[in-house]
Design a protein around this motif. Structure first.
Motif, PDB file in Angstrom:
ATOM      1  N   LEU A 110       1.020  -0.748   0.152  1.00 24.23           N
ATOM      2  CA  LEU A 110      -0.075   0.031  -0.205  1.00 24.23           C
ATOM      3  C   LEU A 110       0.942   1.459  -0.201  1.00 24.23           C
ATOM      4  O   LEU A 110       1.586   1.200   0.341  1.00 24.23           O
ATOM      5  CB  LEU A 110      -1.022  -0.013   1.074  1.00 24.23           C
ATOM      6  CG  LEU A 110      -1.501  -1.099   1.490  1.00 24.23           C
ATOM      7  CD1 LEU A 110      -2.570  -1.018   2.331  1.00 24.23           C
ATOM      8  CD2 LEU A 110      -2.928  -1.167   0.591  1.00 24.23           C
ATOM      9  N   ASN A 111       0.561   2.226  -0.433  1.00 29.05           N
ATOM     10  CA  ASN A 111       0.555   3.825  -0.899  1.00 29.05           C
ATOM     11  C   ASN A 111       0.168   4.925  -0.289  1.00 29.05           C
ATOM     12  O   ASN A 111      -1.394   4.584  -0.451  1.00 29.05           O
ATOM     13  CB  ASN A 111       1.201   3.973  -2.121  1.00 29.05           C
ATOM     14  CG  ASN A 111       2.899   3.272  -2.883  1.00 29.05           C
ATOM     15  OD1 ASN A 111       3.397   3.033  -1.729  1.00 29.05           O
ATOM     16  ND2 ASN A 111       3.072   3.729  -3.674  1.00 29.05           N
ATOM     17  N   TYR A 112       0.223   5.444   0.919  1.00 32.70           N
ATOM     18  CA  TYR A 112      -0.287   6.594   1.205  1.00 32.70           C
ATOM     19  C   TYR A 112      -0.305   7.505   0.172  1.00 32.70           C
ATOM     20  O   TYR A 112       0.399   8.610   0.320  1.00 32.70           O
ATOM     21  CB  TYR A 112       0.011   6.602   2.926  1.00 32.70           C
ATOM     22  CG  TYR A 112      -0.586   7.888   3.663  1.00 32.70           C
ATOM     23  CD1 TYR A 112      -1.592   7.832   3.525  1.00 32.70           C
ATOM     24  CD2 TYR A 112       0.673   8.996   3.627  1.00 32.70           C
ATOM     25  CE1 TYR A 112      -2.225   9.164   4.705  1.00 32.70           C
ATOM     26  CE2 TYR A 112      -0.527  10.330   4.667  1.00 32.70           C
ATOM     27  CZ  TYR A 112      -1.869   9.464   4.538  1.00 32.70           C
ATOM     28  OH  TYR A 112      -2.598  10.942   5.622  1.00 32.70           O
ATOM     29  N   ARG A 113      -1.642   8.018   0.574  1.00 32.99           N
ATOM     30  CA  ARG A 113      -1.085   9.618  -0.772  1.00 32.99           C
ATOM     31  C   ARG A 113      -2.094  10.139   0.587  1.00 32.99           C
ATOM     32  O   ARG A 113      -3.175  10.560   0.608  1.00 32.99           O
ATOM     33  CB  ARG A 113      -2.463   9.621  -1.290  1.00 32.99           C
ATOM     34  CG  ARG A 113      -1.572   8.802  -2.562  1.00 32.99           C
ATOM     35  CD  ARG A 113      -1.907   8.543  -4.033  1.00 32.99           C
ATOM     36  NE  ARG A 113      -1.423   8.217  -5.071  1.00 32.99           N
ATOM     37  CZ  ARG A 113      -2.036   7.288  -6.296  1.00 32.99           C
ATOM     38  NH1 ARG A 113      -3.262   8.178  -6.054  1.00 32.99           N
ATOM     39  NH2 ARG A 113      -1.507   6.878  -7.277  1.00 32.99           N
ATOM     40  N   PRO A 114      -0.609  11.547   1.044  1.00 28.80           N
ATOM     41  CA  PRO A 114      -1.892  12.814   1.637  1.00 28.80           C
ATOM     42  C   PRO A 114      -2.765  13.018   1.275  1.00 28.80           C
ATOM     43  O   PRO A 114      -3.189  13.530  -0.093  1.00 28.80           O
ATOM     44  CB  PRO A 114      -0.602  13.518   1.962  1.00 28.80           C
ATOM     45  CG  PRO A 114       0.071  13.540   1.028  1.00 28.80           C
ATOM     46  CD  PRO A 114       0.384  11.816   0.395  1.00 28.80           C
ATOM     47  N   PRO A 115      -3.727  13.591   1.973  1.00 28.76           N
ATOM     48  CA  PRO A 115      -4.708  15.268   1.455  1.00 28.76           C
ATOM     49  C   PRO A 115      -4.210  15.779   1.087  1.00 28.76           C
ATOM     50  O   PRO A 115      -3.181  16.476   1.148  1.00 28.76           O
ATOM     51  CB  PRO A 115      -5.382  15.458   2.968  1.00 28.76           C
ATOM     52  CG  PRO A 115      -4.056  15.566   4.102  1.00 28.76           C
ATOM     53  CD  PRO A 115      -3.520  14.359   4.225  1.00 28.76           C
TER      54      PRO A 115
END
Length: 94
Positions: A53-58
């Motif tokens: 999983l990759n996190y995408r910030p707001p």
């Protein structure tokens, strides 16, 4: 290749399996992969690759129709990284 192609090929390679058995096997593998990723885990298939999983910030986005700013919430997105063996087989086949 789509799921039904994979099921058909698996059933042809293993004549002792009925098509419904091959479909069940494919479903179990994909469900296990999905469940692991949904719990924040990582799946590694040696010689094939890694699923994580990759996190995408707001961030602030823009509506293309009217140009209004829109808040895009933070999210996790699935990510696949091909293994060395897969990369080599693909580059040889091209």
């Amino acid at each position: 290749m789509i799921r039904s192609d994979l099921i058909t090929r698996l059933a042809k390679l293993h004549p002792q399996l009925f098509t419904k058995d091959a479909a069940s096997a494919v479903r179990v593998i994909l469900d296990a992969l999905s469940n692991t990723l949904s719990k924040g885990g990582r799946v590694e298939i040696r010689g094939f690759g890694n699923f994580g999983l990759n996190y995408r910030p707001p961030r602030q986005g823009r509506n293309p129709k009217n140009g209004d700013q829109v808040k895009v919430p933070a999210k996790y997105v699935p990510h696949f990284k091909a293994g060395k063996e897969l990369r080599e087989r693909v580059s040889e086949g091209v």
